[in-house]
Design a protein around this motif. Structure first.
Motif, PDB file in Angstrom:
ATOM      1  N   ALA A  44      46.550  68.911   5.856  1.00 46.02           N
ATOM      2  CA  ALA A  44      46.959  68.126   4.690  1.00 46.02           C
ATOM      3  C   ALA A  44      48.481  68.123   4.566  1.00 46.02           C
ATOM      4  CB  ALA A  44      46.323  68.680   3.424  1.00 46.02           C
ATOM      5  N   ASP A  45      49.098  69.252   4.893  1.00 45.06           N
ATOM      6  CA  ASP A  45      50.559  69.332   4.859  1.00 45.06           C
ATOM      7  C   ASP A  45      51.178  68.445   5.943  1.00 45.06           C
ATOM      8  OD1 ASP A  45      50.904  71.415   2.764  1.00 45.06           O
ATOM      9  OD2 ASP A  45      49.818  72.644   4.208  1.00 45.06           O
ATOM     10  N   LEU A  46      50.511  68.356   7.096  1.00 45.11           N
ATOM     11  CA  LEU A  46      51.003  67.474   8.155  1.00 45.11           C
ATOM     12  C   LEU A  46      50.999  66.025   7.699  1.00 45.11           C
ATOM     13  CD1 LEU A  46      49.401  68.813  11.478  1.00 45.11           C
ATOM     14  CD2 LEU A  46      51.749  69.097  10.667  1.00 45.11           C
ATOM     15  N   MET A  47      49.917  65.615   7.055  1.00 43.62           N
ATOM     16  CA  MET A  47      49.839  64.240   6.586  1.00 43.62           C
ATOM     17  C   MET A  47      50.911  63.971   5.530  1.00 43.62           C
ATOM     18  SD  MET A  47      47.641  63.154   8.608  1.00 43.62           S
ATOM     19  CE  MET A  47      47.684  61.469   7.998  1.00 43.62           C
ATOM     20  N   VAL A  69      46.776  54.401   3.195  1.00 42.22           N
ATOM     21  CA  VAL A  69      45.621  53.821   2.498  1.00 42.22           C
ATOM     22  C   VAL A  69      44.319  54.411   3.033  1.00 42.22           C
ATOM     23  CG1 VAL A  69      44.289  51.692   2.179  1.00 42.22           C
ATOM     24  CG2 VAL A  69      46.763  51.672   1.840  1.00 42.22           C
ATOM     25  N   SER A  70      44.227  54.530   4.349  1.00 39.97           N
ATOM     26  CA  SER A  70      43.034  55.109   4.958  1.00 39.97           C
ATOM     27  C   SER A  70      42.845  56.554   4.515  1.00 39.97           C
ATOM     28  CB  SER A  70      43.139  55.035   6.488  1.00 39.97           C
ATOM     29  OG  SER A  70      42.041  55.643   7.101  1.00 39.97           O
ATOM     30  N   TYR A  71      43.932  57.294   4.476  1.00 39.64           N
ATOM     31  CA  TYR A  71      43.861  58.710   4.067  1.00 39.64           C
ATOM     32  C   TYR A  71      43.407  58.832   2.618  1.00 39.64           C
ATOM     33  CZ  TYR A  71      45.258  63.619   3.719  1.00 39.64           C
ATOM     34  OH  TYR A  71      45.271  64.983   3.553  1.00 39.64           O
ATOM     35  N   ASP A  72      43.949  57.998   1.757  1.00 42.78           N
ATOM     36  CA  ASP A  72      43.569  58.038   0.343  1.00 42.78           C
ATOM     37  C   ASP A  72      42.132  57.580   0.123  1.00 42.78           C
ATOM     38  OD1 ASP A  72      46.099  58.933  -0.249  1.00 42.78           O
ATOM     39  OD2 ASP A  72      46.860  56.980  -0.885  1.00 42.78           O
ATOM     40  N   ASN A  73      41.729  56.543   0.839  1.00 45.57           N
ATOM     41  CA  ASN A  73      40.376  56.004   0.661  1.00 45.57           C
ATOM     42  C   ASN A  73      39.288  56.971   1.110  1.00 45.57           C
ATOM     43  OD1 ASN A  73      41.357  53.641  -0.413  1.00 45.57           O
ATOM     44  ND2 ASN A  73      41.114  52.427   1.449  1.00 45.57           N
TER      45      ASN A  73
END
Length: 315
Positions: free
Chosen positions: A105-108, A301-305
């Motif tokens: 998650a920190d990488l993203m 957007v993909s990560y949030d969705n």
């Protein structure tokens, strides 16, 4: 697991660590390692992993526009492989980040804020079907050269991951070459499409390997990776290997490399070529490239969705 005595000083641990490196032993995630080595691996492998993920996006754009069902299936399989490579490498780097309390998650977050970079070639636009071919043939060809240079990396988990990744990248390069060969045997318009794509991709391909020396970059990152036997060759040596391998292949198709200065000189240790614009390279790596924000927004957007999937798995 390799265990060191608790009463050893850090200096003695470092001496023993370098002895292991010089002897060709593999360092594992649970082994003692100097912070410089750990941080170097984190930066290298996280950049590699995120580049695999972001590198799937330019070709993903061509899945619905591929010219045949066979080509569509081929490029879909390649996109799937690249995402798998990214997941594998991110898992490798997670083990290295544990002492710092950090995870994927920190990488993203680092990717979205611009702290974590991805390869310059994946900031570029893909204007035609020939671009998809160039990525597979020449970009993946360049990647194979850099990654096989690290197959003997001193860090065991990375070396083992690269063994699988490099095997699959060979198929990716063949996939791209098949696209280019089909276009080269096609119409005049199709051949023009390849030449136009090569003109746009040549400079990013030279940039792919990074500047030649620390005098250019103001740093000595490549010296550190060689010191710890994470890789063996310098940026320029890798670039020369790429030129030697691909210049004859490009010319064999009747294509013109967009560099009138290009020539081979044995007395100058290989190919002489027009230097790419390294200021433009720095701009691209600051996420100011032609498609940088578009690709980052798509990834965001993909990560949030799909946050609900991560929450469900965490239950």
């Amino acid at each position: 697991m390799y265990v060191l005595s608790n009463d050893m000083t850090d200096e003695n641990k470092m001496v023993r660590f370098m002895q292991r490196i010089e002897a060709g032993e593999k360092i594992e995630a649970s082994d003692w390692m100097p912070e410089e080595y750990r941080l170097t691996l984190i930066k290298l492998i996280s950049m590699h992993g995120i580049s695999e993920v972001m590198g799937a996006l330019p070709e993903k754009e061509w899945v619905p526009r591929a010219p045949s069902l066979q080509r569509k299936l081929g490029i879909m399989a390649k996109v799937q492989d690249e995402m798998g490579h990214g997941q594998l490498l991110i898992r490798v780097v997670e083990d290295l980040m544990k002492p710092y309390g950090r995870n994927r998650a920190d990488l993203m977050h680092d990717l979205f804020t611009g702290k974590l970079k991805f390869h310059n070639v994946f900031h570029m636009k893909t204007k035609t079907w020939a671009d998809a071919g160039m990525i597979g043939w020449l970009v993946d060809g360049a990647a194979i050269i850099t990654q096989t240079n690290m197959l003997g990396a001193s860090y065991g988990p990375y070396a083992r991951a690269l063994k699988r990744i490099c095997a699959e990248e060979v198929f990716h390069a063949q996939h791209g070459e098949a696209i280019i060969l089909a276009l080269a045997e096609g119409t005049k318009e199709q051949r023009h499409m390849i030449q136009e794509a090569l003109n746009r991709w040549w400079e990013p391909l030279l940039m792919f390997f990074g500047p030649a020396s620390k005098e250019t970059t103001g740093s000595s990152k490549q010296d550190v990776t060689i010191k710890y036997k994470i890789r063996t060759d310098t940026n320029e040596q890798l670039r020369q290997r790429f030129l030697t391998k691909y210049i004859p292949r490009v010319r064999a198709l009747g294509l013109t490399i967009p560099d009138s200065t290009l020539a081979f000189h044995e007395d100058k240790n290989g190919w002489v070529y027009k230097q790419p614009d390294w200021n433009e390279f720095k701009k691209i790596t600051r996420n100011e490239g032609p498609s940088s924000q578009e690709r980052l927004n798509l990834r965001r957007v993909s990560y949030d969705n799909h946050a609900w999937v991560r929450r469900a798995l965490a239950q």
